[in-house]
Design a protein around this motif. Structure first.
Motif, short mmCIF file in Angstrom:
data_model
loop_
_atom_site.label_atom_id
_atom_site.label_comp_id
_atom_site.label_asym_id
_atom_site.label_seq_id
_atom_site.Cartn_x
_atom_site.Cartn_y
_atom_site.Cartn_z
N VAL A 163 81.62 82.10 37.36
CA VAL A 163 81.34 81.22 38.42
C VAL A 163 81.41 79.73 37.68
O VAL A 163 80.71 79.29 36.56
N THR A 164 82.22 78.95 38.60
CA THR A 164 82.42 77.42 38.19
C THR A 164 80.93 76.71 38.19
O THR A 164 80.45 76.89 39.52
N LEU A 165 80.34 76.18 37.31
CA LEU A 165 79.06 75.39 37.56
C LEU A 165 79.42 74.10 37.96
O LEU A 165 80.24 73.55 37.18
N LYS A 166 78.53 73.53 38.75
CA LYS A 166 78.91 72.25 39.47
C LYS A 166 77.58 71.25 39.22
O LYS A 166 76.60 71.89 39.05
N ILE A 167 77.68 70.11 39.32
CA ILE A 167 76.59 69.17 39.14
C ILE A 167 75.28 69.47 40.14
O ILE A 167 75.89 69.50 41.47
N GLY A 168 74.22 69.47 39.56
CA GLY A 168 73.24 69.87 40.65
C GLY A 168 72.85 71.33 40.97
O GLY A 168 71.69 71.66 41.56
N ASP A 169 73.55 72.24 40.53
CA ASP A 169 73.22 73.49 40.41
C ASP A 169 71.99 73.94 39.85
O ASP A 169 71.76 73.23 38.82
N LEU A 170 71.30 74.86 40.04
CA LEU A 170 70.02 75.17 39.52
C LEU A 170 70.09 76.49 38.90
O LEU A 170 70.64 77.65 39.58
N ILE A 171 69.72 76.66 37.61
CA ILE A 171 69.45 78.13 36.92
C ILE A 171 68.15 78.67 37.03
O ILE A 171 67.37 77.84 36.17
N TYR A 172 67.60 79.63 37.70
CA TYR A 172 66.53 80.19 37.47
C TYR A 172 66.56 81.27 36.44
O TYR A 172 67.49 82.11 36.25
N THR A 173 65.79 81.10 35.16
CA THR A 173 65.85 81.82 34.08
C THR A 173 65.36 83.19 33.97
O THR A 173 65.24 83.90 32.81
#
Ligand code: MG
Length: 203
Positions: A163-173
């Motif tokens: 998946v292309t990551l884009k500015i503002g995306d959030l990653i819940y770890t």
């Protein structure tokens, strides 16, 4: 923007739900409509009778990226917060038993609660951040990002292959052990290094 969430990233939590620690990183996504911010209350939805909190450290993406190498992954996030990955556990259990996707148990409106975000530079080591969560004042979850099976850099490298990551995306770890149910009237508070970052009332 989108929310990418990692499953089973703490071995003690995988065990508490009777899951094996996965050989490969498990991720799923939540749409933008899942975001709940500014300490707004969460309204208990009608479709579940077993709504669970999962407290997770969240990273925000600051640069577009695809096929990011682990060694460069730290350039792709600049902020950290804490969030709740609300989960309709009854719906998830039902889907898992049937071998079906559990999207509807995870991606519903307001299911991604997010705190204020702070610069990662405020932390000496993002791979050793303490966090905790209280329910009605009682501590229910305590975690440290050093216990994650996949580090934030490994997560970024893995996910960006698909998946292309884009500015503002959030990653819940992913969440440490101690997940549990909430009911109407409950109040969740979440902390990073003893600083209160988030509160959420269940209405
Ligand atoms: Mg989770």
């Amino acid at each position: 923007m989108k929310v990418i969430a990692i499953g089973r990233n703490y071995s003690e939590h995988a065990k508490e739900l009777g899951n094996l620690v996965p050989e490969k990183t498990v991720f799923f996504m939540k749409p933008e409509t899942a975001i709940l911010k500014d300490n707004k209350p969460f309204y208990y939805p009608n479709f579940t009778k077993d709504l669970h909190y999962e407290t997770e450290i969240v990273f925000q993406i600051c640069k577009v990226g695809k096929n990011i190498e682990k060694q460069f992954a730290n350039r792709y996030y600049d902020k950290i917060g804490i969030g709740i990955d609300f989960t309709a556990r009854d719906l998830q259990r039902e889907s898992k038993e049937k071998g079906l996707p559990w999207e509807h148990a995870k991606s519903f409106d307001n299911s991604a609660v997010i705190s204020q975000l702070v610069d990662k530079e405020e932390f000496t080591d993002v791979n050793a951040v303490n966090f905790s969560m209280t329910l009605n004042g009682n501590t229910m979850q305590i975690g440290n990002t050093k216990d994650m099976i996949n580090s934030i850099d490994e997560i970024i490298a893995f996910v960006s292959e698909y998946v292309t990551l884009k500015i503002g995306d959030l990653i819940y770890t992913g969440t440490p052990k101690g997940v549990g149910a909430v009911k109407i009237g409950d109040k969740i508070e979440a902390f990073i290094e003893n600083k209160k970052m988030l509160e959420c009332e269940i209405k």
